[in-house]
Design an enzyme around this catalytic site. Structure first.
Site, PDB file in Angstrom:
ATOM      1  N   ASP A 267       0.959  -1.523   0.124  1.00  0.00           N
ATOM      2  CA  ASP A 267      -0.111   0.015  -0.122  1.00  0.00           C
ATOM      3  C   ASP A 267       0.860   1.199   0.132  1.00  0.00           C
ATOM      4  O   ASP A 267       0.546   2.341  -0.626  1.00  0.00           O
ATOM      5  CB  ASP A 267      -0.892  -0.013   1.243  1.00  0.00           C
ATOM      6  CG  ASP A 267      -1.974  -1.201   1.089  1.00  0.00           C
ATOM      7  OD1 ASP A 267      -1.655  -2.125   0.413  1.00  0.00           O
ATOM      8  OD2 ASP A 267      -2.859  -1.136   2.106  1.00  0.00           O
TER       9      ASP A 267
ATOM     10  N   GLU B 298       1.300  -9.261  11.425  1.00  0.00           N
ATOM     11  CA  GLU B 298       1.279  -8.810   9.892  1.00  0.00           C
ATOM     12  C   GLU B 298       2.771  -8.923   9.171  1.00  0.00           C
ATOM     13  O   GLU B 298       2.625  -9.298   8.113  1.00  0.00           O
ATOM     14  CB  GLU B 298       0.572  -7.482  10.119  1.00  0.00           C
ATOM     15  CG  GLU B 298       0.107  -7.097   8.714  1.00  0.00           C
ATOM     16  CD  GLU B 298      -0.910  -5.690   8.699  1.00  0.00           C
ATOM     17  OE1 GLU B 298      -1.080  -5.305   9.755  1.00  0.00           O
ATOM     18  OE2 GLU B 298      -1.422  -5.385   7.655  1.00  0.00           O
TER      19      GLU B 298
HETATM   20  C1  GLC Z   1      -2.855  -4.187   3.964  1.00  0.00           C
HETATM   21  C2  GLC Z   1      -1.873  -4.543   3.032  1.00  0.00           C
HETATM   22  C3  GLC Z   1      -2.512  -5.471   2.099  1.00  0.00           C
HETATM   23  C4  GLC Z   1      -3.674  -6.537   2.556  1.00  0.00           C
HETATM   24  C5  GLC Z   1      -4.382  -5.789   3.607  1.00  0.00           C
HETATM   25  C6  GLC Z   1      -5.048  -7.081   4.417  1.00  0.00           C
HETATM   26  O1  GLC Z   1      -3.688  -3.316   3.400  1.00  0.00           O
HETATM   27  O2  GLC Z   1      -1.012  -3.685   2.681  1.00  0.00           O
HETATM   28  O3  GLC Z   1      -1.702  -6.058   1.093  1.00  0.00           O
HETATM   29  O4  GLC Z   1      -4.021  -7.138   1.611  1.00  0.00           O
HETATM   30  O5  GLC Z   1      -3.550  -5.339   4.640  1.00  0.00           O
HETATM   31  O6  GLC Z   1      -4.170  -8.032   4.891  1.00  0.00           O
END
Ligand code: GLC
Length: 420
Positions: A164, A394
């Site tokens: 992102d 994460e």
């Molecule tokens: C964040 C990450 C994305 C992912 C999402 C849900 O937005 O950057 O890649 O899909 O989280 O885990």
């Protein structure tokens, strides 16, 4: 051995706890809906202990596919106030409500993985039903996101890339007009430490792009032509090339000759066109702004997906391995999302340093297939060490293994299971 068994049990418990009935939330608090590429990895994780549930994950995602083949990045199956921007901000007008952008196409690779793990008659029927949906999505990419027919993917929102707030989007994002965005309340910073998350300016740009797409009624062809943000993403381009190879493999298995020919042509186009994303100054695969034509020049974890894409060029491969070696000398854990020698490197801020298990899985898979076994093993081991030490978070600091982002994360659990 015992640690290993405990890790597997803990990973299964996370997937089970995050299961909302056919789909899995990435994390119950921060991301309470179904996310596109998360579900592909989650399916790979479920495949190790519940193949039926693994198939269901992907099937459920495709229930939200639009009629033109587009597959949204979020499906809002249920109401939840915990996430912003929610369905009313996107205004896709769909049932179920969805976002209006897509995400990296890992699904075909996941489906091939599921099939190879459990090639039974019952799953053959499900594969048969899934194939045209995958093909429709891949055709949508070729039709809508590849204006010069180079076999690459042009992203129209940083969130599409799944990485992102990578610095690759800073310069292309700078001209986005944020003056009309208005007031809004973020939810991510209510759940997580601000120093890990994108800045206010980055968030304003994200929302300006959502408002832009919504104002065009999510007309994807128009957005692709007119969006103020159009960046050829090295990650999505490599992932789609890989996914097209896996889809070709499935087309041959199912005896779909015409589709197989079409996919061979698509793959050949990428193999010829993807050099557009080789940065000859940096000796690296890099994203490129389609509006200015400039290469980002950033060495990111996505740069190393060329092996996963099945590309093979001795000089380029050697250059990429040299980058990997240099980076390995600077961090304890591979593969940081940004080159640690870059001035913008931050060890816990999203996509500007931390290590993601899913990206490592793709990089390691590609390196193993290309015969670079010791690098593949090193990346796998680093990932498992991070999970064993810090838990299923994460993302991780590549310097000290500290946590970045949410805990009890589905795709991290999935990768632990895929590698058990
Ligand atoms: C964040 C990450 C994305 C992912 C999402 C849900 O937005 O950057 O890649 O899909 O989280 O885990």
């Amino acid at each position: 051995m015992e640690v290993r068994v405990d890790l597997d049990e803990a990973a299964k418990a996370i997937l089970t706890a995050n299961d909302r009935g056919g789909y899995t939330v990435p994390n119950g608090r921060v991301y309470p809906f179904q996310w596109n590429w998360d579900s592909a990895f989650v399916a790979i994780g479920f495949a190790s202990f519940d193949p039926d549930r693994a198939w269901r994950e992907v099937e459920r995602l495709f229930e939200a596919q639009w009629e033109d083949g587009f597959l949204p990045h979020i499906v809002f199956w249920q109401h939840d106030e915990g996430y912003f921007p929610g369905p009313n901000v996107w205004g896709s007008g769909r049932t179920p409500p969805t976002s209006g952008i897509t995400q990296p196409p890992v699904a075909a690779t996941a489906v091939r993985y599921l099939w190879e793990r459990s090639p039974t008659p019952a799953f053959l029927a499900r594969l048969d039903a899934m194939f045209p949906k995958l093909l429709a999505w891949h055709r949508w990419f070729a039709r809508t996101r590849d204006p010069h027919q180079l076999g690459i993917v042009v992203a129209i929102h940083p969130w599409e890339t799944g990485r992102d707030n990578s610095p690759e989007w800073d310069e292309p994002g700078a001209p986005i007009d944020v003056s009309q965005v208005g007031d809004y309340t973020r939810r991510d910073t209510g759940h997580l430490d601000r120093k890990m998350r994108p800045t206010k300016l980055e968030y304003d740009r994200y929302l300006a792009l959502v408002q832009f797409g919504r104002a065009l009624g999510w007309d994807q062809a128009r957005i692709a032509r007119e969006s103020p943000f159009r960046v050829a993403d090295i990650g999505m381009s490599m992932i789609l090339l890989r996914a097209n190879r896996d889809l070709l493999w499935l087309a041959e298995l199912l005896g779909h000759q015409d589709e197989a020919d079409e996919l061979r042509a698509t793959i050949a186009q990428s193999e010829a066109g993807i050099d557009f994303l080789w940065d000859a100054d940096k000796h690296c695969w890099c994203s490129r702004d389609m509006i200015t034509g400039r290469s980002s020049g950033f060495v990111t974890s996505a740069s190393f997906l060329s092996f996963y894409a099945g590309l093979s060029d001795p000089a380029k491969d050697a250059a990429m391995l040299a980058h990997l070696e240099r980076i390995a000398g600077k961090v304890r854990y591979l593969v940081p999302s940004l080159d640690p020698q870059d001035a913008g490197f931050q060890m816990v801020r999203y996509w500007r340093g931390p290590v993601w298990a899913v990206v490592n899985w793709m990089i390691s898979t590609g390196l193993a297939e290309a015969g670079h076994d010791s690098w593949a093993a090193r990346i796998r081991q680093d990932t498992l060490d991070l999970i064993a030490t810090t838990g299923f978070v994460e993302a991780y600091s590549p310097i000290d293994g500290g946590a970045s982002g949410g805990d009890d994360f589905s795709w991290t659990a999935a990768i632990a299971l895929a590698w058990s």
